[in-house]
Design a protein around this motif. Structure first.
Motif, PDB file in Angstrom:
ATOM      1  N   ARG A  10     -40.984 -28.615  32.811  1.00 26.31           N
ATOM      2  CA  ARG A  10     -41.093 -27.689  31.676  1.00 26.31           C
ATOM      3  C   ARG A  10     -41.549 -26.309  32.158  1.00 26.31           C
ATOM      4  NH1 ARG A  10     -41.347 -28.478  26.012  1.00 26.31           N
ATOM      5  NH2 ARG A  10     -41.344 -30.699  26.380  1.00 26.31           N
ATOM      6  N   ALA A  13     -38.589 -24.706  33.876  1.00 31.57           N
ATOM      7  CA  ALA A  13     -37.611 -24.247  32.887  1.00 31.57           C
ATOM      8  C   ALA A  13     -38.091 -22.978  32.200  1.00 31.57           C
ATOM      9  CB  ALA A  13     -37.358 -25.341  31.856  1.00 31.57           C
ATOM     10  N   ALA A  14     -39.386 -22.916  31.906  1.00 32.46           N
ATOM     11  CA  ALA A  14     -39.945 -21.718  31.269  1.00 32.46           C
ATOM     12  C   ALA A  14     -39.848 -20.515  32.204  1.00 32.46           C
ATOM     13  CB  ALA A  14     -41.397 -21.967  30.861  1.00 32.46           C
ATOM     14  N   LEU A  16     -37.748 -20.080  34.693  1.00 32.40           N
ATOM     15  CA  LEU A  16     -36.338 -19.720  34.853  1.00 32.40           C
ATOM     16  C   LEU A  16     -35.822 -18.981  33.621  1.00 32.40           C
ATOM     17  CD1 LEU A  16     -33.744 -19.868  36.520  1.00 32.40           C
ATOM     18  CD2 LEU A  16     -33.293 -22.079  35.439  1.00 32.40           C
ATOM     19  N   SER A  17     -36.191 -19.444  32.440  1.00 31.01           N
ATOM     20  CA  SER A  17     -35.700 -18.800  31.219  1.00 31.01           C
ATOM     21  C   SER A  17     -36.249 -17.379  31.081  1.00 31.01           C
ATOM     22  CB  SER A  17     -36.031 -19.630  29.987  1.00 31.01           C
ATOM     23  OG  SER A  17     -37.426 -19.750  29.817  1.00 31.01           O
ATOM     24  N   VAL A  18     -37.506 -17.160  31.439  1.00 31.17           N
ATOM     25  CA  VAL A  18     -38.067 -15.806  31.382  1.00 31.17           C
ATOM     26  C   VAL A  18     -37.403 -14.925  32.440  1.00 31.17           C
ATOM     27  CG1 VAL A  18     -40.159 -14.421  31.702  1.00 31.17           C
ATOM     28  CG2 VAL A  18     -40.249 -16.510  30.353  1.00 31.17           C
ATOM     29  N   VAL A  20     -34.324 -15.200  33.609  1.00 32.30           N
ATOM     30  CA  VAL A  20     -32.970 -14.872  33.128  1.00 32.30           C
ATOM     31  C   VAL A  20     -33.042 -13.814  32.026  1.00 32.30           C
ATOM     32  CG1 VAL A  20     -30.954 -15.786  31.928  1.00 32.30           C
ATOM     33  CG2 VAL A  20     -31.947 -17.057  33.833  1.00 32.30           C
ATOM     34  N   THR A  21     -34.005 -13.956  31.121  1.00 28.54           N
ATOM     35  CA  THR A  21     -34.174 -12.968  30.059  1.00 28.54           C
ATOM     36  C   THR A  21     -34.462 -11.591  30.650  1.00 28.54           C
ATOM     37  OG1 THR A  21     -34.994 -14.630  28.509  1.00 28.54           O
ATOM     38  CG2 THR A  21     -35.554 -12.338  28.034  1.00 28.54           C
ATOM     39  N   THR A  39     -38.929 -15.965  24.476  1.00 30.19           N
ATOM     40  CA  THR A  39     -38.289 -16.932  25.370  1.00 30.19           C
ATOM     41  C   THR A  39     -39.266 -18.052  25.733  1.00 30.19           C
ATOM     42  OG1 THR A  39     -36.861 -15.226  26.271  1.00 30.19           O
ATOM     43  CG2 THR A  39     -37.145 -17.189  27.597  1.00 30.19           C
ATOM     44  N   LEU A  40     -40.513 -17.692  26.018  1.00 27.98           N
ATOM     45  CA  LEU A  40     -41.517 -18.711  26.349  1.00 27.98           C
ATOM     46  C   LEU A  40     -41.788 -19.653  25.182  1.00 27.98           C
ATOM     47  CD1 LEU A  40     -44.269 -16.983  28.489  1.00 27.98           C
ATOM     48  CD2 LEU A  40     -42.767 -18.858  29.140  1.00 27.98           C
ATOM     49  N   SER A  43     -38.781 -21.999  25.207  1.00 30.82           N
ATOM     50  CA  SER A  43     -38.623 -22.847  26.393  1.00 30.82           C
ATOM     51  C   SER A  43     -39.806 -23.786  26.627  1.00 30.82           C
ATOM     52  CB  SER A  43     -38.364 -21.990  27.639  1.00 30.82           C
ATOM     53  OG  SER A  43     -39.468 -21.146  27.884  1.00 30.82           O
TER      54      SER A  43
END
Length: 82
Positions: A10, A13-14, A16-18, A20-21, A39-40, A43
């Motif tokens: 998790r 993933a958090a 990576l998502s930040v 990418v954003t 995003t956080l 995610s």
């Protein structure tokens, strides 16, 4: 707070998502720090229902519309897209 707990997957993933954003915002040349927070929220799984996700989306749209309307009313030139 978390039903499943805070696991390494998790957190990864958090992160990576930040990342990418931040990359997308950088490529669009429109930095916006609150986008990382939103995003956080998603995610990390803090939203537990579709209704909560819808509330966030509606809030984002309302704030955007209000900001554009205020800028136009005050004569602040702001392109909608660069």
């Amino acid at each position: 707070m978390f039903e499943e707990g805070l696991t390494g997957a998790r957190v990864g993933a958090a992160a990576l998502s930040v990342a990418v954003t931040a990359l997308v915002l950088r490529l669009l040349d429109c930095p916006h720090a609150p986008a990382g927070a939103t995003t956080l929220i998603v995610s990390l799984g803090l939203l537990t229902s579709a209704g909560e996700l819808l509330a966030i989306a509606v809030g984002v749209v309302l704030v955007t519309v209000f900001a554009v309307a205020c800028n136009r009313a005050l004569g602040v030139r702001q392109p909608l897209w660069r």
